[in-house]
Design a protein around this motif. Sequence first.
Motif, PDB file in Angstrom:
ATOM      1  N   ALA A  13     -28.662   5.869 -10.662  1.00  0.00           N
ATOM      2  CA  ALA A  13     -28.196   6.379 -11.955  1.00  0.00           C
ATOM      3  C   ALA A  13     -28.831   5.511 -13.035  1.00  0.00           C
ATOM      4  O   ALA A  13     -28.724   4.281 -12.984  1.00  0.00           O
ATOM      5  N   ARG A  28     -30.073   5.244 -17.419  1.00  0.00           N
ATOM      6  CA  ARG A  28     -29.802   5.765 -18.766  1.00  0.00           C
ATOM      7  C   ARG A  28     -31.016   5.505 -19.652  1.00  0.00           C
ATOM      8  O   ARG A  28     -31.583   4.412 -19.628  1.00  0.00           O
ATOM      9  N   LYS A  42     -19.027   8.030 -22.984  1.00  0.00           N
ATOM     10  CA  LYS A  42     -18.747   6.986 -21.988  1.00  0.00           C
ATOM     11  C   LYS A  42     -19.970   6.079 -21.794  1.00  0.00           C
ATOM     12  O   LYS A  42     -19.867   4.907 -21.507  1.00  0.00           O
ATOM     13  N   PHE A  43     -21.143   6.668 -21.958  1.00  0.00           N
ATOM     14  CA  PHE A  43     -22.371   5.889 -21.774  1.00  0.00           C
ATOM     15  C   PHE A  43     -23.089   5.634 -23.102  1.00  0.00           C
ATOM     16  O   PHE A  43     -24.295   5.435 -23.153  1.00  0.00           O
ATOM     17  N   MET A  61     -28.686  10.586 -19.410  1.00  0.00           N
ATOM     18  CA  MET A  61     -28.423  10.112 -18.044  1.00  0.00           C
ATOM     19  C   MET A  61     -29.453  10.706 -17.102  1.00  0.00           C
ATOM     20  O   MET A  61     -29.849  11.866 -17.260  1.00  0.00           O
ATOM     21  N   TYR A 109     -29.983  10.997 -12.917  1.00  0.00           N
ATOM     22  CA  TYR A 109     -29.679  10.735 -11.512  1.00  0.00           C
ATOM     23  C   TYR A 109     -30.921  11.129 -10.724  1.00  0.00           C
ATOM     24  O   TYR A 109     -31.417  12.264 -10.850  1.00  0.00           O
ATOM     25  N   LEU A 155     -27.817   1.863 -14.137  1.00  0.00           N
ATOM     26  CA  LEU A 155     -26.349   1.857 -14.154  1.00  0.00           C
ATOM     27  C   LEU A 155     -25.858   1.436 -12.770  1.00  0.00           C
ATOM     28  O   LEU A 155     -26.601   1.516 -11.789  1.00  0.00           O
ATOM     29  N   LYS A 186     -22.231   2.418  -8.172  1.00  0.00           N
ATOM     30  CA  LYS A 186     -21.034   3.259  -7.994  1.00  0.00           C
ATOM     31  C   LYS A 186     -21.071   4.508  -8.885  1.00  0.00           C
ATOM     32  O   LYS A 186     -20.463   5.517  -8.558  1.00  0.00           O
ATOM     33  N   GLU A 187     -21.805   4.458  -9.985  1.00  0.00           N
ATOM     34  CA  GLU A 187     -21.960   5.658 -10.825  1.00  0.00           C
ATOM     35  C   GLU A 187     -22.802   6.709 -10.083  1.00  0.00           C
ATOM     36  O   GLU A 187     -22.494   7.898 -10.093  1.00  0.00           O
ATOM     37  N   ARG A 223     -20.537   8.121  -7.397  1.00  0.00           N
ATOM     38  CA  ARG A 223     -19.547   9.051  -7.949  1.00  0.00           C
ATOM     39  C   ARG A 223     -20.182  10.432  -8.162  1.00  0.00           C
ATOM     40  O   ARG A 223     -19.642  11.460  -7.762  1.00  0.00           O
ATOM     41  N   PHE A 224     -21.351  10.407  -8.770  1.00  0.00           N
ATOM     42  CA  PHE A 224     -22.078  11.657  -9.024  1.00  0.00           C
ATOM     43  C   PHE A 224     -22.288  12.424  -7.714  1.00  0.00           C
ATOM     44  O   PHE A 224     -22.023  13.609  -7.610  1.00  0.00           O
TER      45      PHE A 224
END
Length: 468
Positions: free
Chosen positions: A238, A240, A272-273, A278, A280, A309, A312-313, A316-317
């Motif tokens: 992940a 940014r 949030k970011f 973003m 991925y 990032l 864990k991001e 999660r995705f």
Amino acid sequence: MGSMKSALQEEIVGRLAKIVAPEYVTTDENRLDELSWDALSEGRLHPANRPEVTLPLCSVLPASTNEARQIVLLANEKKVPIIPYGGGSGLMGGALSVQAGIVVDLRRMDQILDVDPPARSARVQAGTVLEALEKRLGREGFILGHDPWTLPVATVGGAISTNSIGYRGGLYGSMGDQVLGLEAVLPDGEVLRTRAVPKSSAGIDLKSLLIGGEGCFGIITEATIRIFPAPEERVLHALRFESFEVGYSAIQELFRQRVEPAVLDFGDADVKFQGGAMFYLGFEGNREVVEAEEQRALSVCERFGAQALPQKEAERFWNDRHEIARRFMQNRRQRRERGRDGFHRDWIHVALPASKVLSFRAAAMEIAKQRGVQVLESGLWIQPELFSMPLGIHDDGTNKAQLALEETVDELLHLVHAMGGSMEYTHGVGVKLAPLMAEEHGYGVEVMRRIKKTLDPNGIMNPGKMAL
Ligand SMILES: Cc1cc2nc3c(=O)[nH]c(=O)nc-3n(C[C@H](O)[C@H](O)[C@H](O)COP(=O)(O)OP(=O)(O)OC[C@H]3O[C@@H](n4cnc5c(N)ncnc54)[C@H](O)[C@@H]3O)c2cc1C
């Protein structure tokens, strides 16, 4: 069975019960109401283009190709429409009942007939749910490859009929790309079987009649599809970027360097970011290859100022990617009505030449702004050409807001056409995009109509869809 509507309905139900057994035919109104819709919600239809949705005469669950064939022969004899129905997760209204007919629910045809590891293929009945197939393949050391959000609900037949694409489309292509061979009951009741081979130059490719055909050219009953040995290694990152434009340039550079990720999901980041974009990014396959691609990709992204990032991001995705489909399955009816939370939503998923994506995005934002419509996000999936933009507007108590939203969508799709793109890259046409088929295909739509007319002289196969 619920109330009988007419003598025709009664006769059809009686004849179908003889083909499949009475418990596999229903006229229960509640069930029929559910089967009369797919995942297109009312609010995503332009008010001037809203077809009447009607209760089907009945639904029937065939178990075999032969039963499906007999159903089609009956429909021809009685000149009654057939609406093929898979998981009902289609977003364009391809499975909507716009004429009262027989809903042929494929979900009893869920047998995985053969998994052939040396051939790297699986032969399945069309009603097989993708997730069931994925699980079975997992036991044999294989994966399906096709991995849409709707893995737990969509069927093989529905995915082929919409030429659907999934998270790992960069590596495995669309569902249509994975089809080696097909069996289908054509609208006149003849059975078409194509040879299950990856390449053939023995005439035109008849599979293409059914791939993306949305049930208008026949009922797919079986498919032999390419499967893939489970990858040795899988990595996901992940990242940014400062802005959409910078991230887009980095992605273009990746492709220029022939780095084509299995997973590419890019879009405006939320608060949030702290805004920006973003990204991925995932690779899978043989360890050495994955590591080399990963390194090359990360160094390109770094050059464009990407910030990594936490892992864990990325996890999660990945872990949440099918959640939305599970929610949809629990909540099918509610999704139908739009604007129930005071907000109307729609979106575009378009394919454009990569050189035009940024200028299209800028123009689209301006158009939306002028019409008072919010751009909720803009993003890419799979590759730089595949661009999406969810849009929304607050309900104003009249139908003006919703009209503004749908007119914005229309204007954006006209612009896509003017810029040489295609109006939809993954969900099909159904009823939603039917009015734009002539603009999309020019004389091509006439070619499709002639093929349809030849194969379906009685016009029984999923009428009212794709402008055919
Ligand atoms: C929350 C959500 C997320 C989604 N995510 C994705 C995604 O990631 N990628 C993507 O591509 N799509 C996605 N979709 C759309 C949808 O899941 C796909 O279009 C899927 O391929 C449809 O499969 P289905 O079995 O549900 O088909 P259905 O909705 O039942 O049918 C789709 C069309 O195919 C026809 N059809 C169905 N079965 C057959 C058959 N056996 N023979 C002939 N015609 C048939 C129907 O008549 C209809 O026209 C999403 C939808 C939702 C609701």
